[in-house]
Design a protein around this motif. Structure first.
Motif, PDB file in Angstrom:
ATOM      1  N   VAL A  67       0.867  -1.185   0.000  1.00  0.00           N
ATOM      2  CA  VAL A  67       0.000   0.000   0.000  1.00  0.00           C
ATOM      3  C   VAL A  67       0.893   1.219   0.000  1.00  0.00           C
ATOM      4  O   VAL A  67       1.863   1.273   0.758  1.00  0.00           O
ATOM      5  CB  VAL A  67      -0.905   0.017   1.258  1.00  0.00           C
ATOM      6  N   LYS A  68       0.571   2.146  -0.860  1.00  0.00           N
ATOM      7  CA  LYS A  68       1.368   3.376  -0.881  1.00  0.00           C
ATOM      8  C   LYS A  68       0.880   4.288   0.227  1.00  0.00           C
ATOM      9  O   LYS A  68      -0.326   4.559   0.315  1.00  0.00           O
ATOM     10  CB  LYS A  68       1.223   4.056  -2.236  1.00  0.00           C
ATOM     11  N   ALA A  69       1.798   4.666   1.084  1.00  0.00           N
ATOM     12  CA  ALA A  69       1.385   5.518   2.189  1.00  0.00           C
ATOM     13  C   ALA A  69       1.010   6.889   1.655  1.00  0.00           C
ATOM     14  O   ALA A  69       1.636   7.384   0.715  1.00  0.00           O
ATOM     15  CB  ALA A  69       2.518   5.649   3.189  1.00  0.00           C
ATOM     16  N   ALA A  70      -0.015   7.415   2.254  1.00  0.00           N
ATOM     17  CA  ALA A  70      -0.436   8.748   1.833  1.00  0.00           C
ATOM     18  C   ALA A  70       0.626   9.744   2.233  1.00  0.00           C
ATOM     19  O   ALA A  70       1.307   9.578   3.257  1.00  0.00           O
ATOM     20  CB  ALA A  70      -1.759   9.105   2.513  1.00  0.00           C
ATOM     21  N   ALA A  71       0.824  10.723   1.410  1.00  0.00           N
ATOM     22  CA  ALA A  71       1.844  11.728   1.694  1.00  0.00           C
ATOM     23  C   ALA A  71       1.505  12.433   2.986  1.00  0.00           C
ATOM     24  O   ALA A  71       0.359  12.838   3.213  1.00  0.00           O
ATOM     25  CB  ALA A  71       1.908  12.724   0.550  1.00  0.00           C
ATOM     26  N   LYS A  72       2.538  12.479   3.880  1.00  0.00           N
ATOM     27  CA  LYS A  72       2.287  13.061   5.195  1.00  0.00           C
ATOM     28  C   LYS A  72       2.231  14.576   5.069  1.00  0.00           C
ATOM     29  O   LYS A  72       3.029  15.167   4.333  1.00  0.00           O
ATOM     30  CB  LYS A  72       3.405  12.675   6.154  1.00  0.00           C
ATOM     31  N   PRO A  73       1.342  15.167   5.751  1.00  0.00           N
ATOM     32  CA  PRO A  73       1.341  16.631   5.771  1.00  0.00           C
ATOM     33  C   PRO A  73       2.570  17.122   6.514  1.00  0.00           C
ATOM     34  O   PRO A  73       3.063  16.443   7.432  1.00  0.00           O
ATOM     35  CB  PRO A  73       0.051  16.990   6.500  1.00  0.00           C
TER      36      PRO A  73
END
Lengths: 208, 349
Positions: free
Chosen positions: A197-203
């Motif tokens: 799973v591609k981790a969502a880009a962290k803010p």
């Protein structure tokens, strides 16, 4: 006086002195060590008498194994000898009687030896064999039955000693090495296949 | 230099027996002590390489003098006596460990019948001497008046006494095949038609393994070094020792390791016999260099063990000794007897 005779007297004197020290010293650990010295110098006198097998066996069995365990028990128990000494006078007559009987027996043995016109020659030397080989041949051919009987008695003694100290405890947790060895990786560890799973880009760090 | 030789001649002419006795004592001891120093250097070097380090390399060429520097450092240190320790036994303990381990060297042959004492009962003498060494450890533990030391002594005594049985049984196999207790005769009995394959390691393979592993356990070395397990009891039986007495314990341990490394080839790998056929000239000739080479191999295996294996747990050590080694060795005594009876192995094969 030959060198051997000097050695014999030296070792014999040490034996007697150490044996006296066993019953004379106050510290039980020192007494046990004196007993070790007694055994060892007895072995030396036996060596002088060409009984090398018996001498080395005495060191190997009594000094190397029996006395180690004995010394160990004495150290662990931290014995106090003084209460044990209180019964000295009461036990004295029995001790004296035993001592007298033993003295008579020893004198009788010496008497028999001196009555013989010539002491029998060392059988190992006459047979041109080493001490060990002669002893082994004698033990395992002429004296086979007594030897086996002695072995059987000792085995019975060992078997009898084990049930005396064997106690089964139900509250201990024991490991079974065979089961530990049989364990497979999959019994202990579950590998789960997961789709990547591609981790969502962290803010960018908004929280401190 | 000349005055030393003159003094020796004067002693030898005036007191021949005394001079003889002293040189008999000194000659086996000095090489052993030098060998121990070199062995310690080799251990630190080889374990260093296994850890991808350099090992000692500052004192002398290749760091060879490092051990001597350490020894002198130890000798000049103060001897500290713990409070209410039994002072006499505290000092007696290291000596009691050292003397039997050096006395055992008297019967080690480096060639056919080339030993200080070519005794008929040499093997038994060795067993007797190695079994005496445990007193040093027990006494050190008790006389130090320290709990850690006592725990180390307890562990060590139980371990040494247990593994001595397995070791004794593996030696029984050797003497069944060799038909002699004399160490030279044992090596000669291994000189058979098949060269390398006549040696006792093949018919007595389980006993060979048991012997060496028991040897490692007897000398309290890793992975059987629970007697000094640093993580639990600091340093075990010698935790209270400093300076010269500690150096004596150190010397004893390494002398015992070298002794076991010499005995394994003598008993199982043909001692001074060459592994190559006799037709190979100098390579096929028997000689002391073969014994040294084989002993060096076993001494290095000791160090390899130390760098490779984690420490055994105490109950597993006991289980291995009593429930694995002793039954296998007992069974193999029977097998060795059968092999000898069938003429498949032994002195004349």
């Amino acid at each position: 006086m030959s060198f051997q005779l000097i050695c014999f007297y030296a070792f014999a004197a040490i034996t007697v002195g150490a044996a006296l020290a066993v019953i004379a010293v106050r510290n039980p650990v020192h007494a046990a060590l004196c007993l070790v010295l007694t055994f060892f110098s007895t072995a030396c006198t036996w060596l002088l008498a060409d009984a090398e097998f018996l001498a080395i066996m005495l060191v190997l069995v009594y000094v190397g194994a029996v006395m180690v365990l004995f010394l160990f028990v004495v150290m662990m128990l931290n014995l106090d000898l003084d209460p044990l000494r209180e019964g000295f006078v009461r036990a004295l007559p029995v001790g004296l009687a035993v001592a007298v009987v033993m003295l008579v027996e020893m004198l009788a043995l010496i008497g028999v030896r001196t009555l013989q016109v010539a002491p029998p020659a060392d059988p190992a030397v006459t047979a041109h064999l080493s001490n060990v080989r002669w002893l082994a041949t004698a033990l395992f051919s002429n004296y086979m039955l007594p030897f086996e009987v002695a072995a059987l008695i000792l085995t019975v003694a060992i078997v009898a000693a084990i049930p005396l100290v064997l106690r089964r405890r139900s509250d201990v947790r024991l490991q079974d090495p065979a089961r530990q060895v049989r364990v497979q990786a999959r019994d202990r560890l579950r590998i789960v296949k997961m789709a990547a799973v591609k981790a969502a880009a962290k803010p960018e760090s908004t929280t401190p | 230099m000349n005055w030393i030789i003159d003094a020796y001649h004067w002693c030898a002419t005036n007191f021949p027996t005394l001079t003889m006795a002293i040189s008999l004592l000194l000659f086996p001891l000095l090489p052993v002590i030098i060998a121990v120093a070199m062995y310690v250097w080799w251990e630190r070097k080889i374990i260093g390489w296994m850890h991808v380090r350099m090992g000692p390399n500052k004192v002398g060429p290749f760091g060879l003098a490092q051990t001597f520097a350490d020894v002198f450092k130890l000798l000049f240190k103060e001897i500290v006596y713990p409070t209410s320790a039994n002072k006499k036994l505290f000092l007696l303990a290291p000596l009691w460990a050292l003397v039997p381990s050096l006395a055992a060297w008297a019967v080690i042959p480096i060639g056919p019948h080339q030993a200080w004492s070519d005794a008929n009962a040499g093997l038994l003498f060795l067993l007797a001497m190695t079994s005496m060494g445990v007193y040093g450890i027990i006494l050190a533990g008790w006389a130090s008046n320290s709990r850690y030391a006592m725990l180390g002594a307890m562990r060590s005594a139980a371990q040494v006494v247990s593994y001595e049985i397995a070791m004794g049984f593996s030696l029984v196999g050797v003497l069944v095949l060799a038909g002699s207790l004399n160490l030279s005769e044992i090596v000669n009995a291994q000189a058979g038609r098949f060269g390398l394959f006549s040696w006792f390691w093949l018919p007595l393979l389980p006993m060979f393994v048991i012997y060496f592993v028991s040897g490692v356990a007897e000398t309290n070395r890793s992975p059987f070094d629970v007697a000094e397990g640093e993580s639990e009891i600091v340093a075990g039986f010698h935790v209270e020792y400093a300076g010269a007495p500690f150096a004596v314990f150190f010397l004893t341990e390494y002398a015992n390791m070298i002794l076991i490394s010499f005995l394994a080839p003598i008993l199982f790998l043909g001692g001074w016999l060459s592994p190559f056929p006799a037709s190979w000239g100098i390579l096929g000739a028997p000689g002391w260099w073969w014994l040294i080479a084989k002993a060096f191999f076993f001494a290095t295996v000791y160090l390899w063990f130390r760098a490779s294996f984690p420490r055994y747990r105490y109950d597993q050590i006991m289980r291995l000794g009593w429930k694995v080694f002793i039954p296998i060795a007992l069974a193999w005594v029977f097998v060795a007897g059968c092999l000898k009876y069938a003429g498949l192995a032994g002195a004349d094969v």
